[in-house]
Design an enzyme around this catalytic site. Structure first.
Site, mmCIF file in Angstrom:
data_model
loop_
_atom_site.group_PDB
_atom_site.id
_atom_site.type_symbol
_atom_site.label_atom_id
_atom_site.label_comp_id
_atom_site.label_asym_id
_atom_site.label_seq_id
_atom_site.Cartn_x
_atom_site.Cartn_y
_atom_site.Cartn_z
ATOM 1 N N ARG A 1 0.617 -1.094 0.241
ATOM 2 C CA ARG A 1 -0.017 -0.103 0.539
ATOM 3 C C ARG A 1 1.133 1.522 0.057
ATOM 4 O O ARG A 1 1.399 2.058 -1.593
ATOM 5 C CB ARG A 1 -0.875 -0.141 1.036
ATOM 6 C CG ARG A 1 -2.021 1.438 1.155
ATOM 7 C CD ARG A 1 -2.036 2.139 1.472
ATOM 8 N NE ARG A 1 -1.500 2.046 3.211
ATOM 9 C CZ ARG A 1 -0.747 3.640 3.218
ATOM 10 N NH1 ARG A 1 -0.397 5.132 2.251
ATOM 11 N NH2 ARG A 1 -0.346 3.712 4.459
ATOM 12 N N ASP A 2 1.168 1.170 0.928
ATOM 13 C CA ASP A 2 2.229 2.593 1.354
ATOM 14 C C ASP A 2 3.369 2.931 0.402
ATOM 15 O O ASP A 2 4.014 3.816 -0.476
ATOM 16 C CB ASP A 2 2.340 2.778 2.532
ATOM 17 C CG ASP A 2 2.973 4.588 3.190
ATOM 18 O OD1 ASP A 2 3.329 5.481 1.918
ATOM 19 O OD2 ASP A 2 3.994 4.499 4.237
ATOM 20 N N HIS B 1 6.808 4.500 12.843
ATOM 21 C CA HIS B 1 7.031 5.032 11.331
ATOM 22 C C HIS B 1 7.900 5.447 10.813
ATOM 23 O O HIS B 1 8.480 6.761 10.640
ATOM 24 C CB HIS B 1 5.416 4.630 10.540
ATOM 25 C CG HIS B 1 5.166 4.607 9.034
ATOM 26 N ND1 HIS B 1 4.300 4.089 8.384
ATOM 27 C CD2 HIS B 1 5.605 5.203 7.776
ATOM 28 C CE1 HIS B 1 4.869 4.644 7.153
ATOM 29 N NE2 HIS B 1 5.914 5.248 6.848
ATOM 30 N N HIS C 1 10.643 6.950 7.632
ATOM 31 C CA HIS C 1 11.116 7.605 5.936
ATOM 32 C C HIS C 1 12.563 7.342 6.010
ATOM 33 O O HIS C 1 13.339 7.976 7.572
ATOM 34 C CB HIS C 1 10.493 8.558 5.245
ATOM 35 C CG HIS C 1 8.913 7.949 4.638
ATOM 36 N ND1 HIS C 1 8.582 8.180 3.714
ATOM 37 C CD2 HIS C 1 7.810 8.152 5.610
ATOM 38 C CE1 HIS C 1 7.418 7.407 3.429
ATOM 39 N NE2 HIS C 1 6.940 7.396 4.812
ATOM 40 N N CYS D 1 5.451 9.698 -0.265
ATOM 41 C CA CYS D 1 3.953 10.392 0.024
ATOM 42 C C CYS D 1 3.897 11.327 -0.765
ATOM 43 O O CYS D 1 4.839 12.550 -1.202
ATOM 44 C CB CYS D 1 3.546 10.897 1.207
ATOM 45 S SG CYS D 1 2.586 12.033 1.774
ATOM 46 N N ASN E 1 9.862 4.219 2.494
ATOM 47 C CA ASN E 1 9.877 4.160 3.801
ATOM 48 C C ASN E 1 11.570 3.534 3.873
ATOM 49 O O ASN E 1 12.014 2.643 3.002
ATOM 50 C CB ASN E 1 9.110 2.775 4.032
ATOM 51 C CG ASN E 1 7.344 3.523 3.858
ATOM 52 O OD1 ASN E 1 6.935 3.980 4.699
ATOM 53 N ND2 ASN E 1 7.385 3.598 2.326
#
Length: 301
Positions: free
Chosen positions: A17-18, A208, A210, A241, A250
Site C-alpha cells: 500500500r504505502d 513509522h 522514512h 508520500c 519507507n
C-alpha cells in the site's frame, strides 16, 4: 552500558500500500497478488494490502477491491486504508476486519492532502472510528507529520500527543506515528516515543520512519530504547508520500530485519524469502531497489 532491548519485534509490512502508492508505473494486479503472497511466505504477519481511495488521486490503488478479495487470509492481520466514509463503505463490502485511517498533525499538510484542517478532519474521522469499533473492526490510526511537516517545519510534540489522545479517546487499537519526511533525529524520536509509551501504555504503538536522510535505522534503535517494538517497514524501501514533497521511501524491511536479528531481536521473518518477494516486484518499478541488504545480497545492481 547494556542496551534495553525487547526479545522480539513486530514488522508491519506497508509495501503493497504505502510502498506502491507513489509508484509512477502501474503495477499489474497479478504482480501485486504475487508480491503479497510472497511477503506472507517470508513470515510477515501484519500487512497493509491496499487503500480504498479515489483512483483519480492515487491511480495505483484502482484495483484495491480485487486485491482485497484475492489476498485476505486468516493468518495475517490485513489492513486496508480507508480515509473517509466512502472508503469505509467499500471496506464493509469485503471480509477485511482491520482498517487504517490517517491524518497529519500539521494543518498545512492536511489542507493539501484532504482539503481540511486537522480538527476538521478529526471531526469527520471520530464518528467513523466509533462506528468501526461498534462493528468490531480493528482500527489503526496513522499519524503523519508527527515530527516535521514539509510546509510548517518542526512540529511541537505536544500537538502530536494531543492528536494521539483524540484517537485513543475515539477507541482506536493502534497508533502508527510517522516521521513522514524523514527529518527526525534519534534524540527527538526517543523523547516523543518515551512520552507516548508513558501516556498510552495500553495502546499498540508503532513507529513509522522514512529514510530520506538515512536516519531511519538510527531512529528505530532510539524507538526500541523508548520501549517500542512495532515498526512499519516497506520491502525494498518502496514508498514516499504524494502529498509530502521530498519524502523518500519507507525504511526497507530487509534492512530493519537484518539489524534486529543481529541484535538478537526475533522478527520471525526469513530474509532470503523476503529478497524473493522483492524480486517479484522489482521489474515493475520505475526506480531501482536501493536498500543496503538487497544490494549486498543480490546481483541485481
Amino acid at each position: 552500558m547494556m542496551l534495553t532491548l525487547p526479545k522480539k519485534a513486530t514488522i508491519i509490512e506497508v509495501g503493497p500500500r504505502d510502498g506502491l502508492q507513489n509508484e509512477k508505473l502501474f503495477v499489474p494486479t497479478e504482480i501485486k497478488k504475487q508480491f503479497i503472497a510472497s511477503l506472507r511466505g517470508a513470515g510477515i504477519k501484519e500487512m497493509e494490502l491496499t487503500s480504498f481511495v479515489s483512483p483519480q488521486w492515487v491511480p495505483q490503488m484502482a484495483d484495491a477491491a480485487e486485491v482485497v478479495f484475492e489476498c485476505l487470509d486468516s493468518l495475517t492481520r490485513n489492513f486496508v486504508l480507508a480515509p473517509n466514509q466512502k472508503g469505509i463503505n467499500r471496506v464493509y463490502m469485503t471480509n477485511c476486519n482491520a482498517v487504517a485511517v490517517f491524518i497529519g498533525v500539521s494543518d498545512s499538510f492536511n489542507q493539501r492532502n484532504i482539503n481540511k484542517t486537522t480538527q476538521q478532519g478529526m471531526a469527520e474521522l471520530i464518528p467513523l472510528i466509533q462506528e468501526l469499533k461498534e462493528k468490531h473492526y480493528f482500527v489503526r490510526a496513522c499519524i503523519s507529520t508527527a515530527f516535521y511537516c514539509p510546509f510548517e517545519g518542526k512540529i511541537d510534540p505536544s500537538h502530536t500527543i494531543k492528536l494521539c489522545h483524540e484517537f485513543v479517546e475515539a477507541g482506536v487499537d493502534e497508533l502508527s506515528v510517522a516521521d513522514t519526511i524523514g527529518m527526525a533525529a534519534p534524540n527527538e524520536v526517543y523523547s516523543l516515543f518515551s512520552q507516548l509509551k508513558t501516556t498510552f501504555g495500553n495502546i499498540l504503538l508503532t513507529a513509522h520512519f522514512h529514510d530520506t536522510r538515512k536516519l531511519a535505522l538510527s531512529n528505530i534503535l532510539a524507538a526500541l530504547q523508548a520501549g517500542i517494538d512495532r515498526f512499519d517497514t516497506s520491502a525494498g524501501g518502496l514508498g514516499g508520500c504524494p502529498f509530502a514533497p521530498g519524502a523518500a521511501g519507507n525504511v526497507a524491511t530487509e534492512d530493519v530485519v537484518y539489524m534486529l536479528e543481529r541484535m538478537d531481536i526475533n522478527t520471525g521473518i526469513d530474509l532470503n524469502k523476503l529478497l524473493e518477494a522483492i524480486e517479484i516486484i522489482r521489474p515493475h518499478l520505475s526506480r531501482p531497489i536501493e536498500s543496503t541488504y538487497f544490494r549486498l545480497n543480490t546481483f541485481a545492481n
